[in-house]
Design a protein around this motif. Structure first.
Motif, mmCIF file in Angstrom:
data_model
loop_
_atom_site.group_PDB
_atom_site.id
_atom_site.type_symbol
_atom_site.label_atom_id
_atom_site.label_comp_id
_atom_site.label_asym_id
_atom_site.label_seq_id
_atom_site.Cartn_x
_atom_site.Cartn_y
_atom_site.Cartn_z
ATOM 1 N N GLY A 77 0.819 -1.203 0.000
ATOM 2 C CA GLY A 77 0.000 0.000 0.000
ATOM 3 C C GLY A 77 0.848 1.244 0.000
ATOM 4 N N VAL A 78 0.198 2.374 0.255
ATOM 5 C CA VAL A 78 0.891 3.653 0.350
ATOM 6 C C VAL A 78 1.620 3.699 1.690
ATOM 7 N N ALA A 79 2.902 3.999 1.645
ATOM 8 C CA ALA A 79 3.701 4.065 2.863
ATOM 9 C C ALA A 79 3.932 5.513 3.260
ATOM 10 N N GLN A 80 3.859 5.779 4.562
ATOM 11 C CA GLN A 80 4.122 7.120 5.068
ATOM 12 C C GLN A 80 5.000 7.008 6.317
ATOM 13 N N SER A 81 5.821 8.021 6.496
ATOM 14 C CA SER A 81 6.584 8.114 7.736
ATOM 15 C C SER A 81 6.902 9.565 8.030
ATOM 16 N N PRO A 82 7.065 9.922 9.302
ATOM 17 C CA PRO A 82 6.818 9.061 10.458
ATOM 18 C C PRO A 82 5.313 8.896 10.682
ATOM 19 N N ARG A 83 4.929 8.042 11.571
ATOM 20 C CA ARG A 83 3.508 7.891 11.880
ATOM 21 C C ARG A 83 3.031 8.957 12.864
ATOM 22 N N TYR A 84 3.925 9.385 13.732
ATOM 23 C CA TYR A 84 3.591 10.405 14.724
ATOM 24 C C TYR A 84 4.752 11.389 14.832
ATOM 25 N N PHE A 118 7.422 15.266 6.123
ATOM 26 C CA PHE A 118 6.743 13.981 6.032
ATOM 27 C C PHE A 118 7.109 13.341 4.695
ATOM 28 N N TRP A 119 7.154 12.017 4.716
ATOM 29 C CA TRP A 119 7.532 11.282 3.509
ATOM 30 C C TRP A 119 6.419 10.348 3.080
ATOM 31 N N CYS A 120 6.264 10.162 1.787
ATOM 32 C CA CYS A 120 5.236 9.282 1.256
ATOM 33 C C CYS A 120 5.788 8.506 0.066
ATOM 34 N N ASN A 121 5.516 7.215 0.047
ATOM 35 C CA ASN A 121 5.844 6.379 -1.110
ATOM 36 C C ASN A 121 4.550 5.771 -1.627
ATOM 37 N N PRO A 122 4.121 6.141 -2.818
ATOM 38 C CA PRO A 122 2.824 5.668 -3.314
ATOM 39 C C PRO A 122 2.876 4.221 -3.774
ATOM 40 N N ILE A 123 1.742 3.711 -4.146
ATOM 41 C CA ILE A 123 1.670 2.370 -4.710
ATOM 42 C C ILE A 123 2.415 2.363 -6.047
ATOM 43 N N SER A 124 3.179 1.316 -6.266
ATOM 44 C CA SER A 124 3.974 1.212 -7.489
ATOM 45 C C SER A 124 3.096 1.349 -8.730
ATOM 46 N N GLY A 125 3.509 2.222 -9.618
ATOM 47 C CA GLY A 125 2.765 2.413 -10.861
ATOM 48 C C GLY A 125 1.717 3.498 -10.808
ATOM 49 N N ALA A 144 -7.566 11.301 -13.349
ATOM 50 C CA ALA A 144 -9.013 11.542 -13.283
ATOM 51 C C ALA A 144 -9.561 11.175 -11.920
ATOM 52 N N VAL A 145 -10.418 12.005 -11.384
ATOM 53 C CA VAL A 145 -10.915 11.784 -10.037
ATOM 54 C C VAL A 145 -11.853 10.595 -9.955
ATOM 55 N N SER A 146 -12.208 10.015 -11.089
ATOM 56 C CA SER A 146 -13.060 8.837 -11.038
ATOM 57 C C SER A 146 -12.280 7.606 -10.614
ATOM 58 N N TYR A 147 -10.952 7.717 -10.612
ATOM 59 C CA TYR A 147 -10.146 6.588 -10.180
ATOM 60 C C TYR A 147 -10.013 6.580 -8.660
ATOM 61 N N GLU A 148 -10.104 5.363 -8.093
ATOM 62 C CA GLU A 148 -10.043 5.213 -6.643
ATOM 63 C C GLU A 148 -8.732 5.737 -6.104
ATOM 64 N N GLN A 149 -8.801 6.454 -4.991
ATOM 65 C CA GLN A 149 -7.610 6.905 -4.298
ATOM 66 C C GLN A 149 -7.323 5.950 -3.151
ATOM 67 N N TYR A 150 -6.079 5.564 -3.035
ATOM 68 C CA TYR A 150 -5.636 4.697 -1.949
ATOM 69 C C TYR A 150 -4.841 5.551 -0.967
ATOM 70 N N PHE A 151 -5.244 5.497 0.286
ATOM 71 C CA PHE A 151 -4.628 6.343 1.298
ATOM 72 C C PHE A 151 -3.586 5.573 2.107
ATOM 73 N N GLY A 152 -2.565 6.292 2.516
ATOM 74 C CA GLY A 152 -1.617 5.763 3.475
ATOM 75 C C GLY A 152 -2.155 5.922 4.880
ATOM 76 N N PRO A 153 -1.430 5.413 5.882
ATOM 77 C CA PRO A 153 -1.912 5.451 7.272
ATOM 78 C C PRO A 153 -1.889 6.844 7.893
ATOM 79 N N GLY A 154 -1.185 7.762 7.262
ATOM 80 C CA GLY A 154 -1.154 9.132 7.766
ATOM 81 C C GLY A 154 -0.034 9.385 8.756
ATOM 82 N N THR A 155 0.293 10.661 8.901
ATOM 83 C CA THR A 155 1.221 11.126 9.934
ATOM 84 C C THR A 155 0.439 12.051 10.850
ATOM 85 N N ARG A 156 0.408 11.691 12.108
ATOM 86 C CA ARG A 156 -0.320 12.517 13.087
ATOM 87 C C ARG A 156 0.644 13.544 13.659
ATOM 88 N N LEU A 157 0.414 14.803 13.346
ATOM 89 C CA LEU A 157 1.281 15.889 13.802
ATOM 90 C C LEU A 157 0.623 16.650 14.943
#
Lengths: 108, 115
Positions: free
Chosen positions: B3-10, B21-28, B99-112
């Motif tokens: 999935g989408v990776a994020q860091s840090p988590r907190y 904050f860093w984000c690595n999206p789903i490949s492709g 296009a916004v009709s494509y599903e967005q996949y979310f990462g777990p988020g960073t709580r600041l």
């Protein structure tokens, strides 16, 4: 006026009940509509897209009313696992606008 | 599929400090989004990238927020200097196409938390 407005709830329902709630949007040119689900302290996940003719996915039914500019979500035979916040999402001006969410709590 | 990776988590910082904050999206996935979600509100789009180009940054407070996606893959979001009202969850999302009709996949988020 907010782009997307939702009744925040919470809707507290017993297991097995039917619960329904609406979302209104302000941009009459909006073309795509979605319901996302967000569990507490988790990320949003797509529940279903909403099509003009209305659509069902198992126990979930989504409807679109363009004339009155609202979409609805109905959950039949509620399960404990349906407890979550349901985010209404609308494509306005080529970007997604999220509502603040409707919280549903299903009790045993 | 990862999935989408994020860091840090907190992250907890004091006001006027900087944070990234860093984000690595789903490949492709060519499209990457950064959202800010304040408690009790829905996610608000800050910036949208298509590959390494900015599609929409109209709601990004550019006096203190910046974001980049230099190689069209991972992305960083920076706040400098932070304010108390920046306390929120920062969500990264990706989708296959723009296009916004494509599903967005979310990462777990960073709580600041800004104190």
């Amino acid at each position: 006026r907010k782009e997307v407005e939702q009744d925040p709830g919470p809707f507290n329902v017993p297991e097995g009940a039917t619960v329904a709630f609406n979302c209104t949007y302000s941009n009459s040119a909006s073309q795509s509509f979605f319901w996302y689900r967000q569990d507490c302290r988790k990320e949003p996940k797509l529940l279903m897209s909403v099509y003009s003719s209305g659509n069902e996915d198992g126990r979930f039914t989504a409807q679109l009313n363009r004339a009155s500019q609202y979409i609805s979500l109905l959950i039949r035979d509620s399960k404990l696992s349906d407890s979550a916040t349901y985010l209404c999402v609308v494509n306005g001006d080529y970007k997604l606008s999220f509502g603040a969410g409707t919280t549903v709590t299903v009790r045993a | 599929e990862a999935g989408v990776a994020q860091s840090p988590r907190y992250k907890i910082i004091e006001k006027r400090q900087s944070v990234a904050f860093w984000c690595n999206p789903i490949s492709g996935h060519a499209t990457l989004y950064w959202y800010q979600q304040i408690l009790g509100q829905g996610p608000k789009l800050l910036i949208q990238f298509q590959n390494n180009g900015v599609v929409d940054d109209s709601q990004l407070p550019k006096d203190r927020f910046s974001a980049e996606r230099l190689k069209g893959v991972d992305s960083t979001l920076k706040i400098q200097p932070a304010k108390l009202e920046d306390s929120a969850v920062y969500l990264c999302a990706s989708s296959f196409r723009k296009a916004v009709s494509y599903e967005q996949y979310f990462g777990p988020g960073t709580r600041l938390t800004v104190t």
